[in-house]
Design an enzyme around this catalytic site. Structure first.
Site, short mmCIF file in Angstrom:
data_model
loop_
_atom_site.label_atom_id
_atom_site.label_comp_id
_atom_site.label_asym_id
_atom_site.label_seq_id
_atom_site.Cartn_x
_atom_site.Cartn_y
_atom_site.Cartn_z
N CYS A 132 -40.72 21.27 5.89
CA CYS A 132 -41.70 20.19 5.99
C CYS A 132 -42.29 20.06 7.39
O CYS A 132 -43.45 19.72 7.55
CB CYS A 132 -41.02 18.89 5.59
N LYS A 158 -29.11 12.50 -6.28
CA LYS A 158 -29.74 13.39 -7.25
C LYS A 158 -30.44 14.53 -6.48
O LYS A 158 -31.50 14.36 -5.89
CB LYS A 158 -30.78 12.67 -8.11
N GLU A 181 -50.81 21.08 2.65
CA GLU A 181 -49.49 21.68 2.87
C GLU A 181 -49.30 22.83 1.87
O GLU A 181 -49.34 22.60 0.66
CB GLU A 181 -48.40 20.62 2.67
N GLU A 215 -39.25 10.73 3.38
CA GLU A 215 -39.48 11.86 4.28
C GLU A 215 -40.31 12.85 3.49
O GLU A 215 -39.81 13.49 2.58
CB GLU A 215 -38.16 12.52 4.69
P1 NAP Z 1 -40.57 17.16 -4.87
O1 NAP Z 1 -41.16 17.89 -5.98
O2 NAP Z 1 -41.26 15.98 -4.35
O3 NAP Z 1 -39.08 16.80 -5.31
C1 NAP Z 1 -38.17 16.17 -4.46
C2 NAP Z 1 -37.10 15.48 -5.28
O4 NAP Z 1 -37.69 14.43 -6.04
C3 NAP Z 1 -36.42 16.37 -6.30
O5 NAP Z 1 -35.07 16.02 -6.40
C4 NAP Z 1 -37.17 16.03 -7.57
O6 NAP Z 1 -36.44 16.31 -8.75
C5 NAP Z 1 -37.35 14.54 -7.41
N1 NAP Z 1 -38.43 13.96 -8.20
C6 NAP Z 1 -39.48 14.57 -8.78
N2 NAP Z 1 -40.26 13.67 -9.41
C7 NAP Z 1 -39.68 12.46 -9.24
C8 NAP Z 1 -40.02 11.13 -9.65
N3 NAP Z 1 -41.12 10.87 -10.36
N4 NAP Z 1 -39.20 10.12 -9.31
C9 NAP Z 1 -38.10 10.35 -8.56
N5 NAP Z 1 -37.73 11.59 -8.15
C10 NAP Z 1 -38.52 12.62 -8.48
O7 NAP Z 1 -40.38 18.09 -3.59
P2 NAP Z 1 -39.78 19.55 -3.54
O8 NAP Z 1 -40.79 20.43 -4.18
O9 NAP Z 1 -38.38 19.56 -4.01
O10 NAP Z 1 -39.73 19.80 -1.96
C11 NAP Z 1 -40.82 20.20 -1.24
C12 NAP Z 1 -41.51 19.04 -0.54
O11 NAP Z 1 -40.57 18.29 0.22
C13 NAP Z 1 -42.54 19.46 0.45
O12 NAP Z 1 -43.71 18.70 0.31
C14 NAP Z 1 -41.91 19.20 1.80
O13 NAP Z 1 -42.82 18.99 2.83
C15 NAP Z 1 -41.07 18.03 1.52
N6 NAP Z 1 -39.96 17.93 2.46
C16 NAP Z 1 -39.98 16.96 3.41
C17 NAP Z 1 -38.97 16.86 4.33
C18 NAP Z 1 -38.98 15.80 5.39
O14 NAP Z 1 -37.94 15.52 5.97
N7 NAP Z 1 -40.08 15.17 5.68
C19 NAP Z 1 -37.88 17.73 4.26
C20 NAP Z 1 -37.87 18.70 3.28
C21 NAP Z 1 -38.93 18.78 2.38
P3 NAP Z 1 -36.69 17.71 -9.55
O15 NAP Z 1 -36.15 18.77 -8.71
O16 NAP Z 1 -35.95 17.54 -10.78
O17 NAP Z 1 -38.19 17.82 -9.74
#
Ligand code: NAP
Ligand code: MG
Length: 496
Positions: free
Chosen positions: A286, A177, A383, A252
């Site tokens: 990230c 997803k 962040e 992650e």
């Molecule tokens: P996010 O809001 O946490 O969303 C990540 C994924 O989770 C999306 O596919 C999202 O779907 C889904 N999601 C949202 N709510 C959920 C729930 N309750 N249950 C299961 N899945 C759910 O993160 P983002 O805004 O896309 O990305 C930015 C963040 O990712 C930053 O904090 C960044 O640091 C982190 N990041 C970490 C890494 C690493 O390797 N450590 C790499 C890249 C990014 P929707 O799109 O439909 O909301």
């Protein structure tokens, strides 16, 4: 306009209620495609398909070499379609074309690595673990089963591949997803996979709201493991939801990494490195070096050079090969970042450069550096996930390490120095998953990547990453016959 469908059990289908959402170009707000929005029922259908495919053994029972061959077909097709995938990634995510090109190239490269790993035999025979040393002990690395793979919007194709690669190599079946903001290349990946010999139901790709279908994937008892990349906030929700049936998880999550520049660092290289660390992909990384720690001896010259170089950066159309700074992903993130810039000023930090919106179309923000910061400020602790770097002065190595480790996160970080030995000593003291020396962002397929503290659980890449998608089974074959009669009550009698 392309209308992307869900990919379930080897078939493309509309969502059960026929709803769609728009794929939007963040550089100009234009709709570039329509995408099916899956319901809970669709998510369950995808899980059922993956479950059936797993339990049938159609993938897990294939010889590793055969899984390797089929994964390699995907690699080849990603390479054949590289130009199209790159352009779609730019349009859908606002990534500059150079970053998107690199993402597609690295996606194929990583998947190729895992195609090779599929044929590596991870099983081991360990002889003589029993008291008499006459047993055969077989350690088997078996696939976990059905894996739900949930990815973020900043490196769309690459994040999908980082999870698909090890999950498929180890023999699991999956439901992927992607983030709603950037689902287009995952949908293209579904098309690519449908043209390979991948058995039906092994890879299912569904699009739609994470809060609904993501939650369902995490809670569904037929799913064995969740591999997640995204925010720490959602990571915690996933951990709670996965707890009900003790699902395996890899998380992650976020970061606030320290980029430490020592007084003997090469000036030009470390200034360029600081820009790359902090502003690559508009700071939406990230592992980004968002806390820039600079030794007091070189502080004045460093800040002067940093400002000069940043102000020469080209901001604009991400499709233009000369562009270095593209747009922020969406209006919501744009507003969050602008709010942090306001907060920084209110906290008493000063802007060295940037701080403003650029143009009136799309969501562009100047690369921004705050000076006169301390590590207790909100802009130093939270962040921001945008082009905002806080610059903090330090007097010696102990202070640099103390500031670097004063964070709830521990994902990346770097040390810039003329002496590898000096840098290495500091690297060992940092509580973080990856430390670069005179470098930033570079990852190796063989080296694990992941976070300490609230940056995550588990590792991706390399052997560690592959093992995250396996269970370990121990089979004990005893060669002493009639052993139980003799030993069941214990053999060691304490002396009086
Ligand atoms: P996010 O809001 O946490 O969303 C990540 C994924 O989770 C999306 O596919 C999202 O779907 C889904 N999601 C949202 N709510 C959920 C729930 N309750 N249950 C299961 N899945 C759910 O993160 P983002 O805004 O896309 O990305 C930015 C963040 O990712 C930053 O904090 C960044 O640091 C982190 N990041 C970490 C890494 C690493 O390797 N450590 C790499 C890249 C990014 P929707 O799109 O439909 O909301
Ligand atoms: Mg988009």
């Amino acid at each position: 306009m392309e209308n992307y469908l869900l990919y379930i059990n080897g078939e493309f289908r509309e969502s059960e209620d026929k709803q769609t959402f728009d794929a939007v170009n963040p550089a100009n707000g234009e709709v570039i495609a329509k995408i099916s929005s899956a319901t809970v029922k669709d998510a369950d259908a995808a899980v059922d398909a993956a479950r059936k495919a797993f339990d049938s053994g159609v993938w897990s029972n294939l010889p590793g070499e055969e899984r390797s061959r089929i994964i390699k077909q995907i690699v080849d097709k990603i390479n054949e379609n590289a130009k199209k995938l790159t352009e779609l990634e730019v349009l859908d995510s606002g990534s500059t074309i150079r970053k998107a090109g690199e993402d597609v190239f690295l996606s194929a490269k990583s998947l190729n690595f895992f195609s090779k790993m599929a044929s590596v035999d991870l099983n081991e025979d360990i002889a003589g673990l029993s008291k008499e040393g006459v047993s055969k002990n077989i350690l088997r690395r078996e696939p976990l089963g059905v894996c739900a793979l949930i990815t973020p919007w900043n490196f769309p194709l690459k994040m999908a591949i980082w999870k698909l690669g090890p999950a498929l190599a180890a023999g699991n079946t999956v439901v992927l997803k992607p983030a709603m903001e950037t689902s287009v290349t995952a949908c293209e990946l579904a098309r690519i996979i449908s043209e390979t010999d991948m058995p039906k139901g092994v890879v299912n790709i569904i699009t739609g709201p994470g809060s609904i279908i993501g939650t369902e994937l995490v809670k569904n008892p037929k799913v064995d493991k969740v591999g997640f990349t995204g925010s720490t906030e959602v990571g915690k929700i996933i951990m709670r939801n996965a707890a009900d049936n003790l699902k395996k998880i890899t998380l992650e999550c976020g970061g606030k990494s320290a980029n430490i520049v020592l007084d003997d660092a090469d000036m030009e290289m470390s200034v360029d490195g600081a820009i790359y660390a902090g502003f690559y992909h508009q700071g939406q990384c990230c592992e980004g070096g968002t806390r820039l720690l600079v030794h007091e001896k070189i502080y004045d010259e460093f800040t002067k050079k940093l400002k000069e170089k940043i102000e020469k950066m080209t901001i604009g159309d991400p499709m233009d090969k000369k562009t270095e700074v593209g747009p922020i992903i969406n209006e919501k993130q744009f507003n969050i970042i602008m709010d942090y810039i306001k907060t920084g000023k209110e906290e008493g930090a000063e802007i060295l450069t940037g701080g403003n919106k650029v143009g009136d179309k799309g969501y562009f923000i100047e690369p921004t550096v705050f000076v006169n910061c301390n590590n207790k400020m909100k802009i130093s602790q939270e962040e921001i996930f945008g082009p905002v770097v806080v610059l903090i002065k330090f007097k010696d190595e102990d202070e640099a390490v103390e500031i670097a480790n004063d964070s709830i996160y521990g994902l990346g970080g770097a040390v810039w120095s003329g002496s590898d030995e000096r840098a290495l000593k500091i690297a060992k003291r940092l509580r973080t998953g990856t430390v670069w020396i005179n470098e930033y962002h570079l990852l190796s397929d063989r080296a694990p990547f992941g976070g300490y503290k609230q940056s995550g659980i588990g590792r991706e890449f390399g052997m560690d990453g592959l093992k995250e998608y396996t269970e370990t089974k121990h089979i004990h074959i005893d060669e002493i016959k009639d052993r139980t009669k003799k030993f069941w009550y214990g053999t060691v009698v304490p002396k009086d």
